[in-house]
Write a protein that holds these residues in place. Structure first.
Motif, PDB file in Angstrom:
ATOM      1  N   ALA B  56       0.895  -1.110  -0.107  1.00 36.81           N
ATOM      2  CA  ALA B  56      -0.096   0.034  -0.016  1.00 36.81           C
ATOM      3  C   ALA B  56       0.702   1.093  -0.063  1.00 36.81           C
ATOM      4  O   ALA B  56       0.674   2.203  -0.872  1.00 36.81           O
ATOM      5  CB  ALA B  56      -0.940   0.046   1.287  1.00 36.81           C
ATOM      6  N   ALA B  57       1.941   1.130   0.808  1.00 37.86           N
ATOM      7  CA  ALA B  57       2.883   2.426   0.936  1.00 37.86           C
ATOM      8  C   ALA B  57       3.411   2.610  -0.436  1.00 37.86           C
ATOM      9  O   ALA B  57       3.536   3.647  -0.797  1.00 37.86           O
ATOM     10  CB  ALA B  57       3.991   2.280   1.892  1.00 37.86           C
ATOM     11  N   MET B  62       4.012   5.858  -4.919  1.00 42.14           N
ATOM     12  CA  MET B  62       3.836   5.870  -6.323  1.00 42.14           C
ATOM     13  C   MET B  62       2.759   6.910  -7.017  1.00 42.14           C
ATOM     14  O   MET B  62       3.034   7.852  -7.988  1.00 42.14           O
ATOM     15  CB  MET B  62       3.551   4.468  -7.205  1.00 42.14           C
ATOM     16  CG  MET B  62       4.979   3.837  -7.371  1.00 42.14           C
ATOM     17  SD  MET B  62       4.528   2.184  -7.738  1.00 42.14           S
ATOM     18  CE  MET B  62       4.306   2.092  -9.340  1.00 42.14           C
ATOM     19  N   GLU B  63       1.569   6.952  -6.268  1.00 42.51           N
ATOM     20  CA  GLU B  63       0.571   8.065  -6.726  1.00 42.51           C
ATOM     21  C   GLU B  63       1.183   9.471  -6.191  1.00 42.51           C
ATOM     22  O   GLU B  63       0.914  10.188  -7.016  1.00 42.51           O
ATOM     23  CB  GLU B  63      -0.741   7.636  -5.784  1.00 42.51           C
ATOM     24  CG  GLU B  63      -1.592   6.655  -6.631  1.00 42.51           C
ATOM     25  CD  GLU B  63      -2.668   6.133  -5.847  1.00 42.51           C
ATOM     26  OE1 GLU B  63      -3.016   6.953  -4.616  1.00 42.51           O
ATOM     27  OE2 GLU B  63      -3.154   5.168  -5.910  1.00 42.51           O
ATOM     28  N   LYS B  64       1.809   9.377  -5.171  1.00 44.24           N
ATOM     29  CA  LYS B  64       2.510  10.725  -4.661  1.00 44.24           C
ATOM     30  C   LYS B  64       3.241  11.128  -5.863  1.00 44.24           C
ATOM     31  O   LYS B  64       3.336  12.668  -6.132  1.00 44.24           O
ATOM     32  CB  LYS B  64       2.968  10.641  -3.454  1.00 44.24           C
ATOM     33  CG  LYS B  64       3.008  11.968  -2.479  1.00 44.24           C
ATOM     34  CD  LYS B  64       3.490  12.017  -1.221  1.00 44.24           C
ATOM     35  CE  LYS B  64       2.697  11.187  -0.361  1.00 44.24           C
ATOM     36  NZ  LYS B  64       3.396  10.774   1.075  1.00 44.24           N
ATOM     37  N   LYS B  67       1.710  12.474  -8.888  1.00 43.70           N
ATOM     38  CA  LYS B  67       1.044  13.676  -8.660  1.00 43.70           C
ATOM     39  C   LYS B  67       2.359  14.847  -8.782  1.00 43.70           C
ATOM     40  O   LYS B  67       2.026  15.884  -9.349  1.00 43.70           O
ATOM     41  CB  LYS B  67       0.236  13.921  -7.118  1.00 43.70           C
ATOM     42  CG  LYS B  67      -0.757  14.601  -7.433  1.00 43.70           C
ATOM     43  CD  LYS B  67      -1.693  14.548  -6.084  1.00 43.70           C
ATOM     44  CE  LYS B  67      -1.348  15.218  -5.071  1.00 43.70           C
ATOM     45  NZ  LYS B  67      -2.031  15.082  -3.833  1.00 43.70           N
ATOM     46  N   ALA B  68       3.369  14.441  -8.048  1.00 42.09           N
ATOM     47  CA  ALA B  68       4.505  15.641  -7.959  1.00 42.09           C
ATOM     48  C   ALA B  68       4.871  15.648  -9.459  1.00 42.09           C
ATOM     49  O   ALA B  68       4.997  16.914  -9.682  1.00 42.09           O
ATOM     50  CB  ALA B  68       5.659  15.016  -7.212  1.00 42.09           C
ATOM     51  N   GLN B  69       4.967  14.685 -10.168  1.00 39.35           N
ATOM     52  CA  GLN B  69       5.502  14.594 -11.590  1.00 39.35           C
ATOM     53  C   GLN B  69       4.581  15.651 -12.312  1.00 39.35           C
ATOM     54  O   GLN B  69       4.950  16.562 -13.262  1.00 39.35           O
ATOM     55  CB  GLN B  69       5.789  13.645 -12.282  1.00 39.35           C
ATOM     56  CG  GLN B  69       6.550  13.623 -13.209  1.00 39.35           C
ATOM     57  CD  GLN B  69       6.708  12.192 -13.860  1.00 39.35           C
ATOM     58  OE1 GLN B  69       6.399  10.960 -13.164  1.00 39.35           O
ATOM     59  NE2 GLN B  69       7.489  11.917 -14.985  1.00 39.35           N
ATOM     60  N   ALA B  70       3.115  15.293 -12.247  1.00 42.67           N
ATOM     61  CA  ALA B  70       2.285  16.099 -12.991  1.00 42.67           C
ATOM     62  C   ALA B  70       2.403  17.803 -12.595  1.00 42.67           C
ATOM     63  O   ALA B  70       2.090  18.523 -13.353  1.00 42.67           O
ATOM     64  CB  ALA B  70       0.963  15.457 -12.631  1.00 42.67           C
ATOM     65  N   GLU B  71       2.617  18.019 -11.216  1.00 41.63           N
ATOM     66  CA  GLU B  71       2.516  19.210 -10.681  1.00 41.63           C
ATOM     67  C   GLU B  71       3.933  19.914 -11.299  1.00 41.63           C
ATOM     68  O   GLU B  71       3.729  21.038 -11.939  1.00 41.63           O
ATOM     69  CB  GLU B  71       2.725  19.098  -9.312  1.00 41.63           C
ATOM     70  CG  GLU B  71       1.384  19.391  -8.517  1.00 41.63           C
ATOM     71  CD  GLU B  71       1.712  19.521  -7.057  1.00 41.63           C
ATOM     72  OE1 GLU B  71       2.701  19.478  -6.636  1.00 41.63           O
ATOM     73  OE2 GLU B  71       0.379  19.217  -6.464  1.00 41.63           O
ATOM     74  N   ALA B  72       5.209  19.004 -11.374  1.00 39.87           N
ATOM     75  CA  ALA B  72       6.232  19.683 -11.889  1.00 39.87           C
ATOM     76  C   ALA B  72       6.141  19.986 -13.435  1.00 39.87           C
ATOM     77  O   ALA B  72       6.581  21.073 -13.998  1.00 39.87           O
ATOM     78  CB  ALA B  72       7.337  18.678 -11.911  1.00 39.87           C
ATOM     79  N   GLU B  73       5.445  19.032 -14.151  1.00 37.93           N
ATOM     80  CA  GLU B  73       5.257  19.558 -15.314  1.00 37.93           C
ATOM     81  C   GLU B  73       4.588  20.614 -15.618  1.00 37.93           C
ATOM     82  O   GLU B  73       4.618  21.305 -16.528  1.00 37.93           O
ATOM     83  CB  GLU B  73       4.459  18.174 -16.056  1.00 37.93           C
ATOM     84  CG  GLU B  73       5.709  17.234 -16.738  1.00 37.93           C
ATOM     85  CD  GLU B  73       5.106  15.911 -17.057  1.00 37.93           C
ATOM     86  OE1 GLU B  73       3.708  15.740 -17.337  1.00 37.93           O
ATOM     87  OE2 GLU B  73       5.782  14.895 -17.257  1.00 37.93           O
ATOM     88  N   ALA B  74       3.289  20.789 -14.762  1.00 35.62           N
ATOM     89  CA  ALA B  74       2.402  21.816 -14.898  1.00 35.62           C
ATOM     90  C   ALA B  74       3.396  23.203 -14.666  1.00 35.62           C
ATOM     91  O   ALA B  74       3.208  24.408 -15.596  1.00 35.62           O
ATOM     92  CB  ALA B  74       1.474  21.908 -13.943  1.00 35.62           C
ATOM     93  N   ALA B  75       3.959  23.267 -13.633  1.00 38.71           N
ATOM     94  CA  ALA B  75       5.185  24.082 -13.462  1.00 38.71           C
ATOM     95  C   ALA B  75       5.915  24.643 -14.529  1.00 38.71           C
ATOM     96  O   ALA B  75       5.967  25.694 -14.896  1.00 38.71           O
ATOM     97  CB  ALA B  75       5.835  24.036 -12.119  1.00 38.71           C
TER      98      ALA B  75
END
Lengths: 259, 210, 73
Positions: B56-57, B62-64, B67-75
């Motif tokens: 689960a962890a 991986m989900e986190k 998300k972080a990668q998506a955020e970084a891409e958006a930035a």
């Protein structure tokens, strides 16, 4: 056993060397392998309970080793052979067999102890009967008695061959499998320990009592002894692995007709 | 097999090694049962719980991470857009500056040329004024000198002012008519820019000095 | 004490070990060539090879057990 020429006073190791009663004598004497067995079981239980007390998601070194053994039984043997969906109830059984066999086999080359418990046929028989009970129970519960018997004969066989094959398969199913399981483990440990004894005792005899030409040969004898000890470690792992491998194969057969 | 030893140690010492010893069977059964119990009661549930948690962890991690990668891409995208904006702005400003600079240069050139025109014009005017003054004074002086000279030669006093000016006028007219082309050429060389100045050949020419 | 004394059962065991010895050799030869041809199939082949090795070896082990059983005869 082939005796050495009469001039030598060497007594080769014999099966009698494996009979080492500590208290009493007879059918219920407390023997050395019993003590080793009890101590190793207690040690395994203690180690397992203590090691699993504080499990963390990021393993420490000890936990990593435990997980390695557990993963070998759970994933490499259980999950790959029985199948991920079916293996859960058998993990404890396989794991208990594996740890018990492995630790007791390694006792054969552990200094001071130096007694492979499973070189006494009584202990492998217990494990073999347990495996036998488990796979027969699983068969009957999953396929029923009729299904189990029908499962013994492979489909598409000529009619005349069916009774012969059935008898042979039934014999294999009920007798040969547990017998070979027990005998294999016993034989490996027994023969391996006998070899070690032979080279240790023979080397010692040649070194101390052999006189000039023989005590030179004592050195290669001891070299072979060390080589055999290393080989014995390998055999210990292999036999423990093979025991759970065959056990899971027998269990996997229960669910073979499902798909 | 050593029968001698066997006789000393009893049945179990000489028994076939494949014959199970009842005590060992019993102990083996008990030990295996205990180990099974421990394994099923404690070890396997604990390990399975831990493995499930770890999985689960890992999945959560991986989900986190996703998300972080998506955020970084958006930035990154935003930053790129800003950069492109800034570049366009800079190009625009540069273009503006260039055109403005060109405008300023043209203006400056205009202003400079008009200034130069103005300066040359005023200089021309000043020269004209000075020339007029010089011509006037020269005419007066020359007339005086000429009459004085003529009077002295002729011997008659040319005191009569009317006659005197007439004589001077005539003299000058003759002088002008003797070489009108020379006068005009010299006039153009003296004042090249002012085309308006020698407009009237007769009136202008009357003031020209040869 | 003249000549050699001992158990014929052990000699019989020596003979019976020839077959499993050849068998084990064949199994691992096949395993080695299989891995050499397809290194990615190593894990699967390993399990099968060990299984074959064990099934072959058990006859030698039975031999040693029976050698002791009949050795006293």
């Amino acid at each position: 056993m082939i005796a050495l020429p009469a001039s030598a006073g060497f007594t080769p190791p014999s099966p009698a060397d494996f009979w080492q009663p500590l208290i009493g004598d007879g059918a219920f004497a407390v023997t050395r392998p019993m003590v080793v067995m009890v101590l190793t079981t207690a040690a395994i239980c203690l180690v397992l309970v203590l090691a699993t007390k504080k499990l963390s998601l990021v393993p420490s070194r000890g936990q990593w080793a435990l997980e390695g053994v557990y993963g070998l039984v759970r994933n490499s043997v259980g999950r790959d052979i029985i199948g991920a969906a079916r293996v859960r109830p058998y993990i404890g059984f396989l794991f208990a067999i594996f740890t018990l066999v492995l630790v007791n086999n390694l006792m054969g080359i552990t200094p001071v102890v130096q007694y492979p418990t499973f070189s006494r046929i009584g202990f492998p028989i217990v494990l073999a009967i347990a495996v036998w009970l488990v796979y027969i129970a699983a068969h009957v519960r999953h396929n029923g008695v009729g299904g189990t018997l029908k499962h013994l004969v492979p489909p598409g066989l000529p009619f005349a061959a069916v009774p012969v094959v059935f008898v042979l398969e039934l014999l294999t199913f009920l007798v040969i499998r547990p017998l070979t399981l027990a005998l294999r483990l016993f034989g490996n440990m027994f023969a391996g320990h006998m070899l070690l004894l032979l080279f240790a005792l023979g080397g010692e005899y040649m070194l101390l009592h052999g006189g000039f030409p023989l005590n030179v040969v004592a050195l290669p004898t001891f070299l072979i002894y060390f080589f055999l000890t290393a080989f014995e470690i390998l055999i210990s792992f292999l036999q423990a692995y093979v025991f759970v491998l065959l056990t899971s194969l027998y269990i996997a057969e229960v669910y073979a007709g499902d798909h | 097999m050593t029968p001698v030893l066997a006789a000393e140690e009893g049945f179990w010492a000489t028994a076939y090694p494949v014959l199970p010893h009842p005590g060992e069977l019993l102990i083996g059964t008990i030990c295996f049962a205990v180990l099974l119990f421990v394994a099923y009661r404690t070890v396997v549930p604990r390990l399975e719980t831990m493995l499930a948690q770890r999985q689960a962890a890992i999945q959560g991690g991986m989900e986190k991470a996703e998300k972080a990668q998506a955020e970084a891409e958006a930035a990154l995208e935003e930053y790129r857009a800003q950069l492109a904006d800034a570049r366009a702005e800079a190009a625009r400003i540069r273009e503006e500056a260039r055109s403005e600079g060109a405008k300023i240069i043209a203006e400056m050139r205009d202003r400079a040329s008009s200034e130069a025109e103005r300066i040359t014009e005023s200089a021309g005017r000043q020269v004209e004024a000075e020339r007029l003054a010089a011509v006037t004074s020269l005419r007066t002086e020359l007339g005086g000198l000429a009459t004085q000279l003529a009077g002295r030669i002729v011997g008659e006093a040319l005191t009569d002012s009317a006659r005197q000016s007439r004589i001077v006028e005539r003299f000058l007219t003759e002088l002008e008519q003797s070489s009108p082309e020379d006068v005009r050429a010299s006039a153009t060389t003296v004042e090249p820019t002012t085309s308006a100045a020698p407009a009237g050949p007769s009136s202008g020419g009357a003031h020209r000095v040869p | 004490m003249d000549g050699i004394t001992g158990s014929l059962g052990i000699v019989g065991y020596g003979l019976s070990a020839i077959g499993p010895g050849v068998g084990v050799g064949l199994i691992f030869a096949a395993y080695v060539s299989g891995v050499a041809r397809q290194p990615e199939a190593r894990g699967m082949l390993q399990t099968i090879a060990i299984l074959g090795f064990v099934l072959c070896e058990q006859f030698a082990i039975f031999g040693i057990a029976l050698a002791f059983v009949f050795g006293g005869l």
